[in-house]
Design a protein around this motif. Structure first.
Motif, PDB file in Angstrom:
ATOM      1  N   ASP A 128      34.040  -6.550 -24.854  1.00 19.49           N
ATOM      2  CA  ASP A 128      34.654  -5.579 -23.951  1.00 19.49           C
ATOM      3  C   ASP A 128      35.506  -6.233 -22.875  1.00 19.49           C
ATOM      4  O   ASP A 128      36.140  -5.537 -22.078  1.00 19.49           O
ATOM      5  N   HIS A 129      35.498  -7.561 -22.835  1.00 23.70           N
ATOM      6  CA  HIS A 129      36.248  -8.277 -21.804  1.00 23.70           C
ATOM      7  C   HIS A 129      37.351  -9.109 -22.450  1.00 23.70           C
ATOM      8  O   HIS A 129      37.162  -9.686 -23.525  1.00 23.70           O
ATOM      9  N   ALA A 130      38.486  -9.177 -21.791  1.00 27.26           N
ATOM     10  CA  ALA A 130      39.622  -9.899 -22.357  1.00 27.26           C
ATOM     11  C   ALA A 130      39.316 -11.379 -22.517  1.00 27.26           C
ATOM     12  O   ALA A 130      39.791 -12.023 -23.458  1.00 27.26           O
ATOM     13  N   GLN A 131      38.532 -11.942 -21.621  1.00 24.40           N
ATOM     14  CA  GLN A 131      38.218 -13.363 -21.662  1.00 24.40           C
ATOM     15  C   GLN A 131      36.741 -13.537 -21.988  1.00 24.40           C
ATOM     16  O   GLN A 131      35.873 -13.123 -21.222  1.00 24.40           O
TER      17      GLN A 131
ATOM     18  N   SER B 104      32.166 -13.672 -20.246  1.00 27.76           N
ATOM     19  CA  SER B 104      32.399 -12.243 -20.024  1.00 27.76           C
ATOM     20  C   SER B 104      32.528 -11.927 -18.536  1.00 27.76           C
ATOM     21  O   SER B 104      31.877 -11.022 -18.016  1.00 27.76           O
ATOM     22  N   LYS B 105      33.337 -12.732 -17.842  1.00 26.86           N
ATOM     23  CA  LYS B 105      33.685 -12.545 -16.432  1.00 26.86           C
ATOM     24  C   LYS B 105      32.519 -12.812 -15.496  1.00 26.86           C
ATOM     25  O   LYS B 105      32.617 -12.568 -14.303  1.00 26.86           O
ATOM     26  N   ARG B 106      31.410 -13.313 -15.997  1.00 25.56           N
ATOM     27  CA  ARG B 106      30.232 -13.548 -15.162  1.00 25.56           C
ATOM     28  C   ARG B 106      29.990 -15.040 -15.041  1.00 25.56           C
ATOM     29  O   ARG B 106      29.930 -15.752 -16.053  1.00 25.56           O
TER      30      ARG B 106
ATOM     31  N   THR C 112      25.742  -7.773 -25.950  1.00 29.18           N
ATOM     32  CA  THR C 112      25.752  -7.974 -24.504  1.00 29.18           C
ATOM     33  C   THR C 112      25.004  -9.255 -24.167  1.00 29.18           C
ATOM     34  O   THR C 112      23.917  -9.504 -24.708  1.00 29.18           O
TER      35      THR C 112
ATOM     36  N   SER D 107      39.495 -15.929 -25.947  1.00 29.31           N
ATOM     37  CA  SER D 107      39.863 -14.531 -25.725  1.00 29.31           C
ATOM     38  C   SER D 107      39.067 -13.674 -26.696  1.00 29.31           C
ATOM     39  O   SER D 107      38.366 -14.171 -27.574  1.00 29.31           O
ATOM     40  N   ASN D 108      39.173 -12.361 -26.527  1.00 26.75           N
ATOM     41  CA  ASN D 108      38.413 -11.472 -27.406  1.00 26.75           C
ATOM     42  C   ASN D 108      39.195 -11.072 -28.649  1.00 26.75           C
ATOM     43  O   ASN D 108      38.841 -10.096 -29.318  1.00 26.75           O
TER      44      ASN D 108
END
Length: 801
Positions: free
Chosen positions: A545-548, A560-562, A593, A666-667
């Motif tokens: 669900d995240h671009a990176q 995942s942005k975290r 997830t 990337s995703n």
């Protein structure tokens, strides 16, 4: 100039409006448990300043309809604020605090129609304030237009006085200013002193290994029913049945309430998940906890029971939407969550309800039927109940109960009633054959809040929670101090469930040596809050669900942005170690997830992946360090690769790079790869992986003593350390560490020796051990409550003698 006759109605209206607005202030003072006369005077003075400030603003508006609109807006906001504060005092005896703000959401408000007269009075109060304001403005003389700054000085002075004098507004403003101006960084995983704070870092990762079921569980949360009510000196004959049960069961005699456990959902969360419900009051805050499914990355008691095959049912008389109880329980392993709306159709008389929901006599009757149903399932079960009759401030005793004869008090009648109903329920289920294999736990959800019985409490009484276990081999009492957070690990021990889970802030009270920790220390509470929001609660959505998917920048790793905390044993790892001496494992759930991330020494990478054999994962490490035989690496040995896979199933490369800083994923095509890996067939017990963990041509250096059966492990790795260990054979398939010696680090990261043994998260993995001329692989599981004792979990023969 206005004559006295003209302005007299204005004076009367202002006095009437002030009197109406002052009414909730006086009522708040009446219900207050802590504030004195100074608080009342300051609150009334602050209200005067507010009206003066508001009058100054409104008088400067020319058109009447605009003046009325502005005045009604100001008065409405003030009236609503005063009303909310009164409601806070009415229910809990305190002004705005964390637990009040927690419940200030649409779900809780919609489910809390317990006091319709109070709601009706609130509507009348607001209507009266607006009507008086509307009438007052018509008589308010206009203020001459003047833009000079001197004309605004009274307004500024009045506004400042209002902020200073109004006690709760001043307190909230100061807290918000401190939050905005705070320069100190928030606690970070790398600088938490785990031992000193009494926190368990192992709680941040899912527990490895299987879970063995034990006895059935009936867990009864007793609404606001604390130990005080069982004191015969304070309230003789109030709880005769509980007092008798305390003599025959296992009583935990020093249970304390801490911050983040002092309302129902907080007490339930802390007792099930081993961490208090602490969260930030800034942006996000409790919403992050709620949206994250109540610590969705924490392993809670019902999660462990779910893995052990338990069928779990919750029953409570109130609506499950109130406070998010339904979210908490459904996200953590319960199969059925039944509240007011689900239970009303089962009642013989659906109209027999109180303002909150079902009376306790109805609840216990339905619970007894549910117990009998669960007993027919031929599987272990957990039946969790939450009573309601003793809810503050007045209580709602069931019609079928006897009244407390000593004192005519509605709360005491309700406590006496609950005591009677609990005994009747236990008597009924004890007649069932399933009782022999069932542990019953009685637990206060929290200490009593403001209620009509509190004037009868003894002065300076040492108030404690009730925590009582019934139908266990253990009797008497446990004197060690405990909190809600200790309940889950203690209950698991009482059930005799074999598991390897850890709880962040809780320990089993059955263990002989309890850590000496200040559970009220602000540094501990700050660390728990940080961990709750950043490690035990995760944003919804999968990796695709995240671009990176992954990036390494500014000495930080992000999945995942975290951000991924880089530490081991509570100590920070240098960024440069990632990809050289250490790798990264990210565990996923079936939806893709990320549930947790952690660093691992490269020499232990293969072992650590086996420990999490039930989880899909992403591993980021040098190609040479990966244990997979089936992956077509298409990479140089010294390149960094990211692999998505499952043990015994598919493993696919997501990306590769010469070094970690160059690895950016990337995703693109992520969902297709994720679906392929998740749907791949797996070796359910991963015996093939365990059998190949040690290369066939590598001699085994671990041996079994033929005379004693002791295990001699020449090299056992734990995180970044190496040890020589001897485990004595203390019984059939049982071992105890009797010798342990530290070793020099003689395994080079670029030449991993996967034949060494490894200990982590409650398991000892021995890839190869020699006994009577043949090799076997063994996995030992730590015995719960015993730090140096293990039982044999798996034995796999690699060669024949």
């Amino acid at each position: 100039m206005y004559s006295y006759r003209k302005i007299r109605p204005l004076y009367l209206l202002v006095i009437a409006l002030y009197g109406l607005l002052a009414a909730p202030v006086l009522a708040s003072f009446h219900y207050s448990q802590h504030h004195g006369l100074v608080w009342l005077l300051l609150a009334l003075a602050g209200l005067v300043c507010f009206m003066a400030c508001g009058g100054w603003i409104v008088a400067g508006i020319t058109r009447l309809w605009q003046r009325r609109l502005a005045a009604c807006t100001l008065a409405g906001c003030a009236a609503l604020l005063l009303l909310l504060r009164l409601i806070s005092f009415y229910f809990q005896g305190e002004s705005f605090n964390t637990r009040f703000l927690y419940h200030l959401n649409t779900d809780s408000l919609a489910a809390s129609a317990a006091y319709l007269p109070l709601m009706a009075a609130s509507v009348l109060f607001l209507t009266g304030c607006l009507w008086l304001t509307w009438q007052t403005v018509a008589h308010l003389p206009p203020r001459p237009a003047d833009t000079s700054w001197r004309k605004f000085s009274p307004l500024a002075l009045t506004f400042v006085l209002m902020l200073v004098l109004e006690p709760d507004l001043a307190r909230l403003s100061a807290a918000q200013w401190q939050l905005l101006s705070q320069q100190e960084p928030a606690p970070a995983l790398d600088n938490i002193d785990w031992k000193q704070l009494g926190l368990n870092r192992a709680a941040l990762t899912p527990p490895p290994g299987p879970v063995t079921p034990g006895k059935n569980l009936v867990l009864i949360y007793l609404e606001s029913l604390e130990r005080l009510y069982t004191d015969e000196q304070a309230f003789p004959g109030l709880t005769p049945n509980l007092n008798q049960l305390m003599k025959t069961g296992l009583l935990f005699d020093n249970m304390l309430q801490t911050e983040g456990t002092d309302w129902t959902v907080a007490g339930m969360t802390a007792s099930l998940c081993g961490t208090p419900l602490l969260y930030g009051l800034g942006p996000g805050g409790s919403n992050d906890v709620l949206q994250g499914g109540f610590l969705n990355q924490a392993t809670c008691l019902p999660d462990i029971l779910k893995r052990a095959g338990y069928y779990q049912v919750y029953m409570g008389g109130a609506a499950t939407e109130f406070g998010g109880k339904g979210t908490l329980l459904s996200k953590h392993g319960f199969d059925q969550v039944k509240g007011k709306n689900q239970l009303i159709p089962l009642l013989a008389d659906p109209s027999y309800l109180n303002g909150w929901g079902l009376y306790d006599d109805s609840l216990f009757d339905l619970a007894a039927q549910e117990f009998e149903r669960l007993a027919t399932l031929q599987k272990p079960f957990n039946l969790t109940l939450l009573t309601l009759d003793t809810h503050h401030p007045s209580g709602h005793p069931s019609a079928s109960c006897p009244r407390y004869p000593a004192i005519d008090n509605s709360i005491l009648h309700a406590v006496h009633c609950t005591d009677h109903l609990v005994a009747r329920f236990l008597e009924r289920i004890s007649q069932h054959p399933a009782w022999k294999n069932t542990v019953v736990v009685l637990l206060s959800d929290h200490l009593a809040m403001r209620n009509v019985a509190q004037p009868l409490y003894p002065d300076d009484y040492d108030r404690q929670l009730l925590f009582l276990a019934l139908n266990t081999p253990l009797k008497s009492s446990v004197a060690d101090s405990g909190t809600h957070m200790d309940v889950a690990p203690t209950v698991l021990d009482l059930l005799e469930v074999q598991h390897s889970a850890a709880f962040l802030a809780g320990n089993s009270l059955l263990e002989t040596a309890q850590p000496q920790v200040d559970v009220y220390a602000q540094s501990r509470l700050d660390a728990i809050q940080y961990l709750n929001l950043n490690l035990l609660t995760g944003a919804a959505g999968g990796i695709c669900d995240h671009a990176q998917l992954f990036s390494a920048q500014n000495h930080k790793l992000l999945i995942s942005k975290r951000e991924v905390p880089l530490s081991m044993s509570g100590m920070p790892l240098p960024f440069e170690s990632m990809g050289t001496t250490h790798g990264l494992i990210a565990l996923l759930n079936d939806r893709g997830t990320v549930t947790s991330t952690f660093a691992v020494n490269l020499r232990n990478l293969a072992h650590a992946l086996y420990q999490y054999r039930d989880h899909p994962f992403i591993v980021i490490a040098p190609a040479v360090s990966l244990p997979f035989r089936s992956v077509d690496m298409a990479a140089n040995d010294d390149e960094i690769v990211a692999v998505l896979g499952k043990l015994g199933g598919e493993q696919l490369i997501l990306g590769k790079a010469p070094n970690l800083e160059s690895l950016h994923l990337s995703n693109s095509g992520c969902q297709q790869v994720l679906t392929h890996v998740m749907s791949s067939q797996t070796d359910s017990d991963n015996t093939a992986y365990l059998a190949n963990l040690c290369q066939p041509d590598t001699p085994a250096s671990n041996t079994v003593d033929p005379a004693t059966g002791a295990l001699h492990l020449t090299r056992l790795a734990h995180e970044d350390g190496l040890f020589q260990v001897t485990l004595a054979n203390t019984g059939p398939n049982r071992y105890e560490v009797v010798a342990l010696e530290g070793l020099a680090d003689d395994i080079r990261p670029d030449e991993p020796d996967s034949c060494h043994a490894y200990y982590g998260h409650g398991e000892v993995i021995i890839p190869a051990i020699e006994e009577a001329g043949r090799l076997s692989a063994r996995v030992l599981q730590q015995i719960p409550g015993e730090t140096l004792q293990f039982s044999l979990l798996t034995e796999l023969f690699l060669t024949q003698p």
